[in-house]
Scaffold this active site. Structure first.
Site, PDB file in Angstrom:
ATOM      1  N   HIS A  85      30.915  37.808  36.428  1.00  0.00           N
ATOM      2  CA  HIS A  85      30.521  39.025  37.193  1.00  0.00           C
ATOM      3  C   HIS A  85      29.905  39.344  38.406  1.00  0.00           C
ATOM      4  O   HIS A  85      29.837  38.424  39.062  1.00  0.00           O
ATOM      5  CB  HIS A  85      30.237  40.159  35.672  1.00  0.00           C
ATOM      6  CG  HIS A  85      30.265  41.462  36.229  1.00  0.00           C
ATOM      7  ND1 HIS A  85      30.839  41.964  37.186  1.00  0.00           N
ATOM      8  CD2 HIS A  85      29.712  42.650  35.435  1.00  0.00           C
ATOM      9  CE1 HIS A  85      30.832  43.631  37.131  1.00  0.00           C
ATOM     10  NE2 HIS A  85      30.131  43.837  35.959  1.00  0.00           N
ATOM     11  N   HIS A 100      40.530  37.673  40.083  1.00  0.00           N
ATOM     12  CA  HIS A 100      39.999  38.933  39.722  1.00  0.00           C
ATOM     13  C   HIS A 100      40.980  39.603  38.564  1.00  0.00           C
ATOM     14  O   HIS A 100      42.259  39.215  38.659  1.00  0.00           O
ATOM     15  CB  HIS A 100      40.207  39.949  40.840  1.00  0.00           C
ATOM     16  CG  HIS A 100      39.144  41.356  40.691  1.00  0.00           C
ATOM     17  ND1 HIS A 100      39.834  42.301  39.845  1.00  0.00           N
ATOM     18  CD2 HIS A 100      37.905  41.416  40.759  1.00  0.00           C
ATOM     19  CE1 HIS A 100      38.576  43.057  39.580  1.00  0.00           C
ATOM     20  NE2 HIS A 100      37.792  42.720  40.392  1.00  0.00           N
ATOM     21  N   ASP A 139      32.400  39.204  45.798  1.00  0.00           N
ATOM     22  CA  ASP A 139      31.214  38.245  45.727  1.00  0.00           C
ATOM     23  C   ASP A 139      31.022  37.328  46.847  1.00  0.00           C
ATOM     24  O   ASP A 139      30.153  36.532  47.017  1.00  0.00           O
ATOM     25  CB  ASP A 139      31.077  37.665  44.524  1.00  0.00           C
ATOM     26  CG  ASP A 139      30.719  38.651  43.257  1.00  0.00           C
ATOM     27  OD1 ASP A 139      29.548  39.636  43.634  1.00  0.00           O
ATOM     28  OD2 ASP A 139      31.065  38.807  42.372  1.00  0.00           O
TER      29      ASP A 139
END
Ligand code: COA
Length: 371
Positions: free
Chosen positions: A217, A256, A307
């Protein structure tokens, strides 16, 4: 059973919406691109909490509340000073947020009004915790917050003690907007589960911070930077990525659960990473990122996620790697708190079932008979 709850709808929300097929994200119906272009973190937080954009007067009053609630109690500061210097910033943040509840004047009040006060104090003071810890662990005095600066600028100021570069503060502000909310992501789900037991807001945020910390995460942004540093040169990316994929390793910053197309936040962060690379005269992290992306996406149909480029953005801004995930938390707390209000407003205990796969009717063996 759906492993990892894939495809399961576990809550209704009016806060944010992900269109995973087309790579779009909306906060309260507004496209994230518009917010990143025109809004500020403070304004976006008001949008998430109150459901609509504030007018000029409301925004000014909201910003003032943020500015005046940045201080953390001396007792919490003393607690930070007592912590082992090696403690990871995410652990410190989780612990300090938990401690803050003991000093919050609305600690035992779970009304909406009290929760809004608690959310302002928490959201305003989380950057202070992160910056103070970074200074303390380097044997430097924490720098008190500066009320004339906005949320992002003040964070950079508290890290270094220097007037922040306006461009850097603007970039960080955009990053905070982009990370503020994201449907029922794992940490938001944690916060809602905790709230659904009618536990308090601080407990919900502590649950969320602990969940965000993991590398699948929010922790992925730090791992991306470690990978870029390990690669070190765009020409070594090919060998590194082919080796990693052949070894069935996950490449951080890709994949994802919801997006089938690239994450729209990644496009923003890619632009910011390129602009920063050009402005700093050091394009190496951006160029390695570009090479890695091409290699990964040529090999597997994986979307790039938030990210991936945030790593090179923060690194080029001079932010230490282990503060990347705390910065994610400093932003996402605005979404977590919005979801906690939403959960309380129409609560039902979140309590799924498990499929039992162990043995049944096993005899209790007395201790003396056990081998
Ligand atoms: N690198 C390489 N392969 C990946 C991958 C990655 N980053 N992400 C997913 N895959 C592959 C898996 O190996 C799996 O392949 P297989 O079917 O051949 O075994 C397939 O894609 C599905 O992956 P899975 O882990 O089951 O997807 P998920 O929906 O459970 O997980 C993530 C989603 C985000 C946890 C996952 O993509 C991941 O671990 N990404 C890296 C960490 C990261 O960037 N997290 C931040 C998310 S915002």
């Amino acid at each position: 059973m759906s492993k990892g709850l894939e495809g399961v709808v576990a809550a209704s929300t009016a806060i944010s919406c992900i269109d995973g097929q087309n790579g779009r994200l909306f906060y309260r119906g507004i496209d994230i691109n518009e917010l990143a272009d025109h809004s500020s973190f403070e304004e976006t937080t008001a949008l998430l909490w109150y459901g609509k954009l504030p007018n000029a007067q409301q925004l000014e009053s909201f910003e003032r509340k943020f500015q005046s609630n940045r201080q953390i109690p001396n007792e919490v500061l003393a607690m930070l000073m007592a912590m082992p210097r090696k403690t990871a910033p995410m652990e410190v943040l989780r612990t300090a947020v938990s401690a803050l509840s003991a000093y919050d004047p609305d600690d035992l009040d779970n009304s909406l009004e009290a929760n809004v006060h608690k959310s302002i104090r928490l959201t305003a003071s989380m950057p202070t915790i992160v910056a103070a810890w970074h200074r303390i662990r380097n044997d430097l005095w924490p720098i008190p917050p500066e009320t004339s600066l906005n949320h992002a600028g003040n964070f950079l100021y508290m890290l270094t003690g220097k007037e922040p570069d306006p461009k850097a503060a603007h970039i960080l502000d955009t990053c905070l907007i982009l990370h503020a909310d994201h449907g029922l992501n794992a940490s938001t789900f944690s916060s809602r589960i905790t709230a659904s037991t009618l536990s308090d807001l601080h407990s919900a945020i502590v649950s969320a911070i602990g969940t965000l910390k993991g590398p699948l995460h929010g922790g992925a942004n730090e791992q991306v930077m470690r990978m870029l540093l390990e690669i070190g040169d765009p020409d070594r990316a090919d060998q590194y990525i082919r080796g990693a994929l052949a070894g069935k390793k996950k490449i951080m910053g890709f994949g994802h659960r919801v997006y089938k197309a690239d994450d729209p936040r990644a496009a923003w962060l890619q632009r910011l990473s390129r602009d920063l690379a050009d402005a700093s005269g050091n394009r190496v992290w951006f160029e390695i990122s570009e090479r890695v992306r091409t290699l990964v996406q040529d090999a597997k149909p994986l979307p790039v996620n938030v990210d991936f480029y945030s790593a090179s953005v923060y690194y080029t801004l001079g932010i230490p790697i282990d503060l990347f995930t705390p910065i994610f938390a400093v932003s996402r707390v605005s979404g977590w708190t919005a979801h906690v209000y939403e959960q309380y407003s129409d609560n039902r205990l979140i309590r799924p079932e498990s499929e039992y796969i162990g043995p049944m009717d096993v005899r209790y063996t007395p201790l003396a008979e056990r081998k």
